[in-house]
Design a protein around this motif. Sequence first.
Motif, mmCIF file in Angstrom:
data_model
loop_
_atom_site.group_PDB
_atom_site.id
_atom_site.type_symbol
_atom_site.label_atom_id
_atom_site.label_comp_id
_atom_site.label_asym_id
_atom_site.label_seq_id
_atom_site.Cartn_x
_atom_site.Cartn_y
_atom_site.Cartn_z
ATOM 1 N N UNK A 259 7.269 -0.204 13.453
ATOM 2 C CA UNK A 259 8.708 0.456 13.097
ATOM 3 C C UNK A 259 9.035 0.170 11.627
ATOM 4 N N UNK A 260 8.955 -1.061 11.050
ATOM 5 C CA UNK A 260 9.495 -1.422 9.838
ATOM 6 C C UNK A 260 8.494 -0.291 8.655
ATOM 7 N N UNK B 252 -3.732 6.502 2.103
ATOM 8 C CA UNK B 252 -2.700 7.397 2.712
ATOM 9 C C UNK B 252 -1.617 6.597 3.614
ATOM 10 N N UNK B 253 -0.299 6.715 3.797
ATOM 11 C CA UNK B 253 0.558 6.230 4.238
ATOM 12 C C UNK B 253 0.308 5.963 5.739
ATOM 13 N N UNK C 192 7.933 4.558 4.918
ATOM 14 C CA UNK C 192 7.343 5.851 4.724
ATOM 15 C C UNK C 192 8.518 6.734 4.668
ATOM 16 N N UNK C 193 9.321 6.762 5.544
ATOM 17 C CA UNK C 193 10.333 7.912 5.639
ATOM 18 C C UNK C 193 11.686 7.730 4.708
ATOM 19 N N UNK C 194 11.489 6.466 4.015
ATOM 20 C CA UNK C 194 12.481 6.184 3.085
ATOM 21 C C UNK C 194 12.159 5.697 1.771
ATOM 22 N N UNK C 195 11.113 6.404 1.247
ATOM 23 C CA UNK C 195 10.632 5.750 -0.044
ATOM 24 C C UNK C 195 11.444 5.661 -1.161
ATOM 25 N N UNK C 196 12.369 6.523 -0.985
ATOM 26 C CA UNK C 196 13.313 6.633 -2.208
ATOM 27 C C UNK C 196 14.338 5.441 -2.421
ATOM 28 N N UNK D 101 0.663 -1.280 0.078
ATOM 29 C CA UNK D 101 -0.060 0.017 -0.100
ATOM 30 C C UNK D 101 0.753 1.246 -0.082
ATOM 31 N N UNK D 102 2.077 1.292 0.873
ATOM 32 C CA UNK D 102 2.979 2.556 0.915
ATOM 33 C C UNK D 102 3.665 2.699 -0.433
#
Length: 446
Positions: A120-121, A94-95, A126-130, A86-87
């Motif tokens: 946590x995972x 939404x994330x 979400x914080x590191x989608x790139x 989904x993310x």
Amino acid sequence: MSYNARKIAVEILNSIDESKSFSNIEIKKRVKRVKDIRDENLIRELVYGVLENKLYIDNIIKNYSNTNYKKINNIILQILRIGIYQICFVDNIPDRAACNESVNLTKIFNKKRLSGYVNGILRNVVRNKDKDFLPDKNNNIIDYFSIKYSHPKWIVEKFINDFGEDFTERLLKSNNEKPSLNIRVNKIKINRNNLIEVLSKHGISAEKTKYAQDGLIINNPRNITELTEFKEGYFSIQDESSMLVAQIMNPEEGSTVLDICSGPGGKATHIAEKMKNKGKIISRDIFNHKLDLINKNATRLDIDIIDTENFDGLKLDNKMKEKVDYCLVDAPCSGLGLLRRKPDIRWNKDIKDLNILVEMQLEILKNASQYVKVQGILIYSTCTINKKENLNIINKFLLMNNNYSLEEIKNVEMKSNETLKKGYIELFPNIHGTDGFFIAKLKRNI
């Protein structure tokens, strides 16, 4: 959307992993529990989305998890997979919702103590989608393609050997795209233009298929099998590639046709429609439930020229020698042309199976060739793009049977028609927008 839908998606994915169940069967069995069409659509989206992107998603999990991947509880693994899907792949969820709902699933499955681990995972993702953690394409292209497009390495290696790197990348990408829904018009009852008008009155948009003369592409499918027109036999669901089998056979009215591996009868009923329900079709299979489906489909379509028989195509039926005008061998195959429609195939097949299939396919084709009259037509088809199961089989057969030759295919229009002139057709999802398919037209000369 309800948590219940996501719970069912987790259960389906878990069953596929643990019991090697087929996704379409598991979905059909379990969606009966939901009442909202949006929940049903979400279940399908999550299950097929995870199956199509499993290696990519699992690679992310391996890079973020402090727990060894092989030791992750299987239910938690499915929760993480649908959360990451989904993310990373779904725009309209939404994330935050993907994370929160995944955490809630841990509680629903009595795994509350692992909710922090899941949270946590997913927050890290979400914080590191790139970050995709992909291998270096230049150093190991097989690993890169395998993880990026979520295909087992043996399939990637096989495709590269058969088609080259650039073609393979386009093919793998296409295998992860959503296939269109195609229907076949029953021209005994209605023509394509009239069915388009009928469907439009139901709010369903349809357009003609590019290659199949009897096909329509449904642009906004929803509950199409609930329509009165379906129940009364005005159309069947069938991919455009499969429709080309009967089209290439092009049987005359009043002919005798033998369909060796017929279940569930999509091609046999199409052949009957081509013959305007005049003549005789013998549909054989080794599974009685498939024969029942053939009879059921024929009844719905108002076709009464099909006789079903339980018979093994690997056995030679001496009573049928030189008795039929047309014979179809829609051979059991690896299904590597269906990876976009049935993504679980990529996880349920093994390269070791291919050699067994090739031997079986050649044996069935040899038996079938003896049933055809002189000047009769033998059609060989598969839903795979594996050359060993396709053109290699035909070439081996022709070396052993000089009374047969490939016959030019004249009633399919394509820009590149070199293979049609040679008597066979290869279809690829990345080129033709159809399932991957192979059809050869053979004529018995003496």
